[in-house]
Design a protein around this motif. Structure first.
Motif, PDB file in Angstrom:
ATOM      1  N   ASN A 299      14.878 -12.513 -16.076  1.00 54.02           N
ATOM      2  CA  ASN A 299      15.188 -11.569 -14.994  1.00 54.02           C
ATOM      3  C   ASN A 299      13.920 -11.062 -14.317  1.00 54.02           C
ATOM      4  O   ASN A 299      13.857 -10.956 -13.094  1.00 54.02           O
ATOM      5  CB  ASN A 299      15.979 -10.362 -15.530  1.00 54.02           C
ATOM      6  N   LEU A 300      12.902 -10.756 -15.137  1.00 55.58           N
ATOM      7  CA  LEU A 300      11.639 -10.263 -14.562  1.00 55.58           C
ATOM      8  C   LEU A 300      11.021 -11.306 -13.635  1.00 55.58           C
ATOM      9  O   LEU A 300      10.509 -10.995 -12.565  1.00 55.58           O
ATOM     10  CB  LEU A 300      10.632  -9.929 -15.674  1.00 55.58           C
ATOM     11  N   LEU A 301      11.061 -12.579 -14.080  1.00 55.19           N
ATOM     12  CA  LEU A 301      10.461 -13.651 -13.267  1.00 55.19           C
ATOM     13  C   LEU A 301      11.209 -13.765 -11.938  1.00 55.19           C
ATOM     14  O   LEU A 301      10.594 -13.912 -10.878  1.00 55.19           O
ATOM     15  CB  LEU A 301      10.482 -14.982 -14.022  1.00 55.19           C
ATOM     16  N   ASP A 302      12.543 -13.654 -11.993  1.00 51.39           N
ATOM     17  CA  ASP A 302      13.335 -13.711 -10.750  1.00 51.39           C
ATOM     18  C   ASP A 302      12.961 -12.553  -9.822  1.00 51.39           C
ATOM     19  O   ASP A 302      12.688 -12.753  -8.642  1.00 51.39           O
ATOM     20  CB  ASP A 302      14.835 -13.625 -11.053  1.00 51.39           C
ATOM     21  N   GLU A 303      12.922 -11.334 -10.406  1.00 50.06           N
ATOM     22  CA  GLU A 303      12.614 -10.140  -9.599  1.00 50.06           C
ATOM     23  C   GLU A 303      11.271 -10.261  -8.918  1.00 50.06           C
ATOM     24  O   GLU A 303      11.079  -9.830  -7.798  1.00 50.06           O
ATOM     25  CB  GLU A 303      12.499  -8.900 -10.517  1.00 50.06           C
ATOM     26  N   LYS A 304      10.297 -10.856  -9.631  1.00 56.11           N
ATOM     27  CA  LYS A 304       8.929 -10.903  -9.104  1.00 56.11           C
ATOM     28  C   LYS A 304       8.619 -12.247  -8.449  1.00 56.11           C
ATOM     29  O   LYS A 304       7.472 -12.525  -8.113  1.00 56.11           O
ATOM     30  CB  LYS A 304       7.932 -10.625 -10.236  1.00 56.11           C
ATOM     31  N   SER A 305       9.641 -13.085  -8.298  1.00 51.75           N
ATOM     32  CA  SER A 305       9.479 -14.431  -7.723  1.00 51.75           C
ATOM     33  C   SER A 305       8.349 -15.211  -8.402  1.00 51.75           C
ATOM     34  O   SER A 305       7.488 -15.784  -7.737  1.00 51.75           O
ATOM     35  CB  SER A 305       9.194 -14.363  -6.219  1.00 51.75           C
ATOM     36  N   LEU A 306       8.371 -15.194  -9.721  1.00 50.25           N
ATOM     37  CA  LEU A 306       7.366 -15.940 -10.486  1.00 50.25           C
ATOM     38  C   LEU A 306       8.022 -17.144 -11.145  1.00 50.25           C
ATOM     39  O   LEU A 306       9.182 -17.085 -11.551  1.00 50.25           O
ATOM     40  CB  LEU A 306       6.780 -15.040 -11.579  1.00 50.25           C
ATOM     41  N   ALA A 307       7.256 -18.226 -11.275  1.00 51.98           N
ATOM     42  CA  ALA A 307       7.796 -19.430 -11.912  1.00 51.98           C
ATOM     43  C   ALA A 307       7.322 -19.524 -13.356  1.00 51.98           C
ATOM     44  O   ALA A 307       6.213 -19.091 -13.685  1.00 51.98           O
ATOM     45  CB  ALA A 307       7.332 -20.654 -11.134  1.00 51.98           C
ATOM     46  N   LEU A 308       8.165 -20.115 -14.197  1.00 54.75           N
ATOM     47  CA  LEU A 308       7.759 -20.386 -15.580  1.00 54.75           C
ATOM     48  C   LEU A 308       7.203 -21.808 -15.632  1.00 54.75           C
ATOM     49  O   LEU A 308       7.928 -22.773 -15.387  1.00 54.75           O
ATOM     50  CB  LEU A 308       8.982 -20.251 -16.508  1.00 54.75           C
TER      51      LEU A 308
END
Ligand code: AMP
Length: 213
Positions: A95-104
């Protein structure tokens, strides 16, 4: 881009994070280090975390996810070391990655047999000031109790004492290991042999990062 370093306590996550930082210029977030800093500074978060850490148990998910959420930023690629450690934390991170538009970028699993972990943890010593990691047999300090890098005090972490280690390893098996399947199913898991000299293990880590960075 975020990379996860995944492995049991004593698998070498901290050491390899430092190597990645030095070679690739990634940022490094270690939830264990963040808690230890808060404990040292006597903050409310530190007091809360200490209740769980002293016995080798996990700090509650919502506390950890909130702390990581405040620190994660898109400024530069970053390694997460010691987080996530439970399935709800894995979901929280997603969820955090989605919120911050970050990729894994991926999850690198440092695989080390249980018997080696015990030995590594009981002999491990760390510098209180800079976090450099030593081992009484494999990598002793030149001067006893003094860090070769910064001359800080080198200590035996309380949670590296034998009675706490057993619990930390069983917490890993029961609560953290299920994340391996979670990331395998997402197709982002890279498993490597974590046994050997730190430089040998790093060359395995490096190969994955160079191919996928
Ligand atoms: P580490 O230095 O990563 O081995 O972490 C030391 C201790 O900090 C752990 O045994 C836990 O008590 C706590 N801790 C660190 N990261 C987490 C996490 N992601 N979730 C819950 N507790 C954590």
């Amino acid at each position: 881009m975020i990379w996860l370093l995944f492995g049991a306590p004593g698998s070498g996550k901290g050491t390899q994070s430092k190597n990645i930082q030095a070679e690739f210029g990634f940022g490094h977030l270690s939830t264990g280090d963040m808690f230890r800093k808060n404990i040292k500074e006597g903050t409310a978060l530190g007091k809360k975390a200490q209740e769980f850490m002293k016995d080798g148990n996990l700090v509650p998910d919502e506390v950890v996810i909130g702390m990581v959420g405040e620190e994660l930023s898109a400024e530069k690629p970053c390694i997460l070391d010691g987080f996530p450690r439970t399935l709800p934390q894995g979901e929280g991170l997603s969820n955090l990655l989605d919120e911050k538009s970050l990729a894994l970028g991926g999850v690198i699993y440092l695989e080390v047999p249980h018997s080696d972990l015990m030995n590594r943890l009981t002999g491990r010593r760390v510098c209180k000031k800079c976090g450099e990691v030593y081992h009484i047999d494999f990598k002793p300090t030149t001067k006893e109790g003094v860090c070769d890098v910064c001359e800080g005090e080198v200590i035996h972490r309380n949670d590296d004492k034998p009675e706490v280690i057993e619990n930390r390893l069983s917490v890993f098996l029961n609560q953290t290991e299920p994340l391996l399947k979670y990331y395998k199913d997402k197709g982002v898991l890279y498993k490597i042999d974590g046994v050997g000299e730190s430089s040998e293990v790093f060359s395995r880590v490096e190969e994955i990062l160079r191919k996928n960075h």
